[in-house]
Design a protein around this motif. Structure first.
Motif, PDB file in Angstrom:
ATOM      1  N   ASN A  19      41.716  50.706  37.763  1.00 25.31           N
ATOM      2  CA  ASN A  19      40.874  49.609  37.296  1.00 25.31           C
ATOM      3  C   ASN A  19      40.562  48.631  38.420  1.00 25.31           C
ATOM      4  O   ASN A  19      40.506  47.422  38.211  1.00 25.31           O
ATOM      5  CB  ASN A  19      41.573  48.861  36.164  1.00 25.31           C
ATOM      6  N   PHE A  20      40.414  49.158  39.593  1.00 21.81           N
ATOM      7  CA  PHE A  20      40.276  48.316  40.774  1.00 21.81           C
ATOM      8  C   PHE A  20      39.137  47.313  40.618  1.00 21.81           C
ATOM      9  O   PHE A  20      39.300  46.119  40.845  1.00 21.81           O
ATOM     10  CB  PHE A  20      40.055  49.197  42.001  1.00 21.81           C
ATOM     11  N   ILE A  21      37.981  47.842  40.178  1.00 20.11           N
ATOM     12  CA  ILE A  21      36.795  46.999  40.068  1.00 20.11           C
ATOM     13  C   ILE A  21      37.028  45.899  39.035  1.00 20.11           C
ATOM     14  O   ILE A  21      36.765  44.720  39.285  1.00 20.11           O
ATOM     15  CB  ILE A  21      35.576  47.845  39.651  1.00 20.11           C
ATOM     16  N   THR A  22      37.547  46.314  37.865  1.00 17.78           N
ATOM     17  CA  THR A  22      37.806  45.344  36.803  1.00 17.78           C
ATOM     18  C   THR A  22      38.721  44.247  37.302  1.00 17.78           C
ATOM     19  O   THR A  22      38.500  43.054  37.034  1.00 17.78           O
ATOM     20  CB  THR A  22      38.499  46.042  35.616  1.00 17.78           C
ATOM     21  N   ILE A  23      39.761  44.641  38.021  1.00 19.75           N
ATOM     22  CA  ILE A  23      40.717  43.653  38.510  1.00 19.75           C
ATOM     23  C   ILE A  23      40.035  42.692  39.481  1.00 19.75           C
ATOM     24  O   ILE A  23      40.218  41.475  39.395  1.00 19.75           O
ATOM     25  CB  ILE A  23      41.908  44.367  39.183  1.00 19.75           C
ATOM     26  N   LEU A  24      39.197  43.225  40.333  1.00 16.30           N
ATOM     27  CA  LEU A  24      38.468  42.365  41.270  1.00 16.30           C
ATOM     28  C   LEU A  24      37.637  41.342  40.501  1.00 16.30           C
ATOM     29  O   LEU A  24      37.654  40.151  40.813  1.00 16.30           O
ATOM     30  CB  LEU A  24      37.558  43.201  42.168  1.00 16.30           C
ATOM     31  N   ILE A  25      36.925  41.859  39.493  1.00 15.06           N
ATOM     32  CA  ILE A  25      36.077  40.955  38.719  1.00 15.06           C
ATOM     33  C   ILE A  25      36.925  39.879  38.054  1.00 15.06           C
ATOM     34  O   ILE A  25      36.625  38.684  38.108  1.00 15.06           O
ATOM     35  CB  ILE A  25      35.280  41.738  37.659  1.00 15.06           C
ATOM     36  N   LEU A  26      38.028  40.306  37.433  1.00 16.07           N
ATOM     37  CA  LEU A  26      38.933  39.367  36.776  1.00 16.07           C
ATOM     38  C   LEU A  26      39.409  38.302  37.749  1.00 16.07           C
ATOM     39  O   LEU A  26      39.463  37.119  37.431  1.00 16.07           O
ATOM     40  CB  LEU A  26      40.143  40.114  36.212  1.00 16.07           C
ATOM     41  N   LEU A  27      39.752  38.760  38.951  1.00 18.30           N
ATOM     42  CA  LEU A  27      40.233  37.834  39.970  1.00 18.30           C
ATOM     43  C   LEU A  27      39.175  36.786  40.273  1.00 18.30           C
ATOM     44  O   LEU A  27      39.463  35.586  40.352  1.00 18.30           O
ATOM     45  CB  LEU A  27      40.597  38.585  41.246  1.00 18.30           C
ATOM     46  N   PHE A  28      37.950  37.226  40.408  1.00 21.79           N
ATOM     47  CA  PHE A  28      36.883  36.291  40.759  1.00 21.79           C
ATOM     48  C   PHE A  28      36.640  35.301  39.637  1.00 21.79           C
ATOM     49  O   PHE A  28      36.459  34.111  39.870  1.00 21.79           O
ATOM     50  CB  PHE A  28      35.598  37.051  41.099  1.00 21.79           C
ATOM     51  N   ILE A  29      36.660  35.826  38.406  1.00 16.49           N
ATOM     52  CA  ILE A  29      36.420  34.937  37.279  1.00 16.49           C
ATOM     53  C   ILE A  29      37.562  33.936  37.150  1.00 16.49           C
ATOM     54  O   ILE A  29      37.368  32.735  37.053  1.00 16.49           O
ATOM     55  CB  ILE A  29      36.287  35.735  35.963  1.00 16.49           C
ATOM     56  N   GLY A  30      38.782  34.483  37.162  1.00 18.24           N
ATOM     57  CA  GLY A  30      39.959  33.648  36.933  1.00 18.24           C
ATOM     58  C   GLY A  30      40.216  32.695  38.083  1.00 18.24           C
ATOM     59  O   GLY A  30      40.617  31.553  37.879  1.00 18.24           O
ATOM     60  N   GLY A  31      39.992  33.182  39.272  1.00 16.35           N
ATOM     61  CA  GLY A  31      40.380  32.407  40.438  1.00 16.35           C
ATOM     62  C   GLY A  31      39.582  31.142  40.624  1.00 16.35           C
ATOM     63  O   GLY A  31      40.143  30.085  40.891  1.00 16.35           O
ATOM     64  N   GLY A  32      38.295  31.263  40.418  1.00 18.35           N
ATOM     65  CA  GLY A  32      37.464  30.104  40.675  1.00 18.35           C
ATOM     66  C   GLY A  32      37.631  29.641  42.112  1.00 18.35           C
ATOM     67  O   GLY A  32      37.762  30.452  43.019  1.00 18.35           O
ATOM     68  N   ASP A  33      37.653  28.329  42.263  1.00 19.46           N
ATOM     69  CA  ASP A  33      37.700  27.804  43.624  1.00 19.46           C
ATOM     70  C   ASP A  33      39.107  27.541  44.116  1.00 19.46           C
ATOM     71  O   ASP A  33      39.377  27.528  45.304  1.00 19.46           O
ATOM     72  CB  ASP A  33      36.891  26.504  43.707  1.00 19.46           C
ATOM     73  N   GLU A  34      40.020  27.285  43.167  1.00 15.59           N
ATOM     74  CA  GLU A  34      41.311  26.800  43.612  1.00 15.59           C
ATOM     75  C   GLU A  34      42.266  27.935  43.958  1.00 15.59           C
ATOM     76  O   GLU A  34      42.484  28.844  43.179  1.00 15.59           O
ATOM     77  CB  GLU A  34      41.924  25.905  42.536  1.00 15.59           C
ATOM     78  N   ASP A  35      42.825  27.829  45.137  1.00 15.93           N
ATOM     79  CA  ASP A  35      43.675  28.898  45.640  1.00 15.93           C
ATOM     80  C   ASP A  35      44.939  29.079  44.812  1.00 15.93           C
ATOM     81  O   ASP A  35      45.397  30.196  44.599  1.00 15.93           O
ATOM     82  CB  ASP A  35      44.073  28.609  47.098  1.00 15.93           C
ATOM     83  N   ILE A  36      45.492  27.966  44.351  1.00 10.40           N
ATOM     84  CA  ILE A  36      46.764  28.046  43.626  1.00 10.40           C
ATOM     85  C   ILE A  36      46.566  28.816  42.328  1.00 10.40           C
ATOM     86  O   ILE A  36      47.357  29.684  41.963  1.00 10.40           O
ATOM     87  CB  ILE A  36      47.316  26.639  43.335  1.00 10.40           C
ATOM     88  N   LEU A  37      45.453  28.496  41.657  1.00 11.62           N
ATOM     89  CA  LEU A  37      45.152  29.202  40.419  1.00 11.62           C
ATOM     90  C   LEU A  37      45.074  30.701  40.666  1.00 11.62           C
ATOM     91  O   LEU A  37      45.597  31.513  39.901  1.00 11.62           O
ATOM     92  CB  LEU A  37      43.823  28.694  39.860  1.00 11.62           C
ATOM     93  N   LEU A  38      44.413  31.047  41.766  1.00 10.98           N
ATOM     94  CA  LEU A  38      44.248  32.452  42.109  1.00 10.98           C
ATOM     95  C   LEU A  38      45.606  33.118  42.279  1.00 10.98           C
ATOM     96  O   LEU A  38      45.858  34.207  41.761  1.00 10.98           O
ATOM     97  CB  LEU A  38      43.443  32.573  43.403  1.00 10.98           C
ATOM     98  N   ALA A  39      46.503  32.416  42.954  1.00 12.29           N
ATOM     99  CA  ALA A  39      47.836  32.957  43.171  1.00 12.29           C
ATOM    100  C   ALA A  39      48.540  33.193  41.851  1.00 12.29           C
ATOM    101  O   ALA A  39      49.171  34.231  41.638  1.00 12.29           O
ATOM    102  CB  ALA A  39      48.649  32.012  44.051  1.00 12.29           C
TER     103      ALA A  39
END
Lengths: 511, 161
Positions: free
Chosen positions: A23-43
């Protein structure tokens, strides 16, 4: 017979990684959606997902069990939906033992059981100790042999058979020098080229044009646009050659073929060691490939087509990546004596001279688009594009020279070239169907294309020789019907049978 | 080279094929229709004449394809089945001749779509380990008879070994 068994706990990890891979692509998309701008959130997102995946992996490891019972491999799995997979012994065709990076870290192996006609990955046990895997394999093999009636039922000594299974009669390994040659001349260039090309086109998006131009101007002082083009083409070529060199080196590292009583065991690979077991009676055809870059040095590679497994390389398996042409016959004699037939001879049936122009014209049509594209890009140098015709026509001529077909006892040999020269050796009793094709142009010249189909993987594979004389083609087309069709030999059909139409169908189509 | 196979397909195959080609062609007419809708409801940039030209061209092609192709296809199709082999010949421009030893046949089935059913026709599909061959548009009874025969022959041929 054995108790239901779990895998090694490391399976939880491989499962998690499998999910990521799938699910590599899905995970990438999820990361982009979830992460937004803030690095901590992404982590947090990444951490959260990793935890979920691990939990998922552990649960699915817990819910996975397998056993061999009553001649079946029984696998039960599934976290929410329980799946029971029962593979009956006679359906199992190939047992693959491989070790990926994770498995190697823990000294484990993965076992994959493949059946005919299904490409499902479900019968995969992804983490076992080597010993457990061998036991499982021995259990299943014994059952397979029984089912195929190869061993007398009832009283086979277990110990004796084990020894027979594990002791190879002969084994061939690739010499380091040959491995280097194989990697240097590997035909993976095309794949690598497209990868590197794609990579280069992505650079545009990361680095702005201006910056790149400035960078190049700073580093290469006197660059004109022409030398820039030449330079980048060279760069792409070199990089892709390095890629292809490395990928072939990794894939064929420590290549080994073991000849056993009833099967071939092919093991290969540097990081990911794969072991492939091909029973002799699943082999449908042998192909000798003489690649364009290897042929001048007298090297060829051997490929086998077998029914019931393999997915990446069009359902064919490399039997040996590089071998001197002179040594090939000896190798075949030792490994697959059945397929050791002369691939050239006086009784070759080659396309007649009148077919030559079709071979040449075909290459002309193929090269035409390239010439036109060249013309469109460099209008002032357009005529130089015609130089392309020379190699194209030479290739066409060589294709004509190489095409041939011959039979020997119960074996048919087809030779043809597209870029690489391929020689296919097929047993009569492995031929599934034959086809003749004739277009109106061929009809005028009394030529036909001959195609032979063999089973390979889930679909089949076909070998074609183009523009044979009508009569020759017709004879080979019907050749597989003559005499015994079966491996067990013996003339079952009396000659008089042919004329016996009493049993033939007679349909009337009245409307 | 031996002569062409003996048996022809059912004559009503031509009619059935015409109808299925017609249906397919109707879908192609969606192209000029969409173009027209686009230019009518959207900001009409496309010239009406272009759309009309495409439509006329499609009508001509469709007429040719519907009138002639099924006819030629029927004429070129022939087949023959006996206890040793299945022999098929087909093709409109490129003539294809296929030979399948009965022994290699893994399974045979008959298929019937709504159009074929309305004409009392059925396809017979013959599968080997490598290939699938279709004998299209036979009479229902012929198709069923052939399916049973081929599977019987295949069984016999395999027992023979």
């Amino acid at each position: 017979m054995s108790e239901p068994q779990r895998q090694h706990p490391v399976a939880a990890l491989t499962k998690a990684l499998d999910v990521i891979r799938g699910n590599f692509i899905t995970i990438l998309i999820l990361l982009f959606i979830g992460g937004g701008d803030e690095d901590i959130l992404l982590a947090y997102w990444i951490l959260g997902m990793a935890v979920i995946l691990l939990v998922w992996g552990v649960v699915s490891w817990y819910r996975f069990s397998f056993q061999v019972a009553e001649g079946e491999l029984r696998i039960e799995q599934g976290v929410f939906v329980r799946k029971k997979l029962y593979l009956t012994s006679d359906r199992i065709q190939v047992i693959d033992i491989s070790a990926g990076v994770i498995q190697r870290l823990f000294g484990l192996v993965a076992v994959e059981i493949k059946t005919a006609g299904s490409s499902s990955k479900e019968a995969k046990i992804s983490a076992l100790t080597r010993q457990e895997a061998e036991t499982l394999k021995a259990q299943l093999r014994r059952v397979i042999n029984q089912a195929e009636g190869a061993e007398p039922r009832g009283r086979e000594g277990e110990a004796g058979e084990r020894i027979e299974e594990t002791e190879p009669r002969k084994s061939y390994a690739i010499a380091p020098r040959d491995l280097l040659i194989a990697a240097t001349t590997s035909g993976r260039m095309g794949v690598a080229l497209s990868l590197v090309g794609a990579g280069f086109s992505q650079i545009d998006q990361v680095v702005s044009d201006e910056r790149m131009v400035r960078f190049i101007e700073n580093n290469i002082p006197q660059s004109t646009s022409a030398s820039l083009i030449v330079l980048s083409i060279t760069a792409v070529l070199v990089i892709s050659w390095v890629f292809s060199f490395l990928s072939a080196l990794i894939a064929y590292y420590d290549f080994k073929v073991e000849v056993r009583e009833k099967e071939l065991v092919i093991s290969q690979g540097l990081f990911e060691r794969t072991q492939l077991t091909v029973p002799f009676n699943r082999i449908q055809a042998v192909q000798i490939k003489e690649e364009l870059m290897r042929q001048p040095f007298g090297y060829a590679s051997l490929v086998i087509e077998s029914a019931g497994y393999g997915e990446s390389e069009g359902n064919s398996t490399t039997l040996f990546p590089l071998i001197k042409r002179e040594k090939m016959y000896d190798f075949l004699e030792e490994v697959l004596p059945e397929y050791n037939v002369a691939i050239e001879g006086e009784d070759d049936h080659a396309p007649p001279l009148r077919a030559l122009r079709r071979y040449l014209l075909r290459m002309l049509w193929w090269s035409l688009p390239f010439i036109l594209i060249f013309w469109a890009i460099f209008p002032s140098y357009g005529l130089y594009g015609l130089v392309l015709l020379v190699p194209a026509l030479l290739l066409g001529y060589q294709q004509y020279r190489d095409a041939a077909i011959r039979t020997e006892d119960h074996t048919i040999v087809l030779r043809a070239r597209l870029l690489s020269k391929r020689t296919a050796i097929v047993k009569k009793y492995r031929m599934q169907a034959t086809t003749l094709k004739q277009n109106p142009f061929q009809s005028r010249l009394q030529l036909r294309d001959f195609t032979l189909h063999v089973a390979s993987g889930n679909q089949g594979r076909s070998f074609t020789v183009r523009d044979l004389d009508e009569g020759d083609a017709g004879r080979f087309w019907a050749w597989m019907l003559h005499e015994p069709l079966s491996a067990s030999g013996g003339k079952k059909r009396s000659p008089g049978d042919n004329g016996n139409d009493a049993e033939s169908l007679s349909f009337s189509e009245d409307t | 080279m031996r002569t062409s196979p003996k048996h022809k397909l059912s004559k009503s195959a031509i009619k059935a094929w015409r109808i299925s080609t017609l249906i397919f062609m109707l879908f192609l007419f969606l192209v000029p229709l969409t173009l027209w809708m686009y230019s009518y409801f959207g900001d009409g940039q496309l010239s009406l004449w272009l759309i009309i030209a495409i439509t006329v061209l499609l009508v001509v092609v469709a007429a040719l394809v519907i009138l002639f192709v099924p006819e030629v296809r029927w004429q070129r199709w022939s087949y023959q089945v006996d206890k040793h082999e299945v022999d098929l010949q087909s093709g409109i421009f490129i003539i294809t001749r296929t030979l399948v030893p009965i022994k290699r046949v893994q399974h045979v089935d008959t298929r019937q779509g709504p159009i074929l059913r309305s004409y009392g026709l059925a396809d017979v599909t013959i599968s080997t380990a490598a290939t699938t061959h279709r004998i299209p548009a036979l009479n229902e009874e012929t198709a069923e008879q052939m399916r049973d025969q081929i599977s019987k022959f295949a069984r016999l041929a395999k027992e023979d070994v």
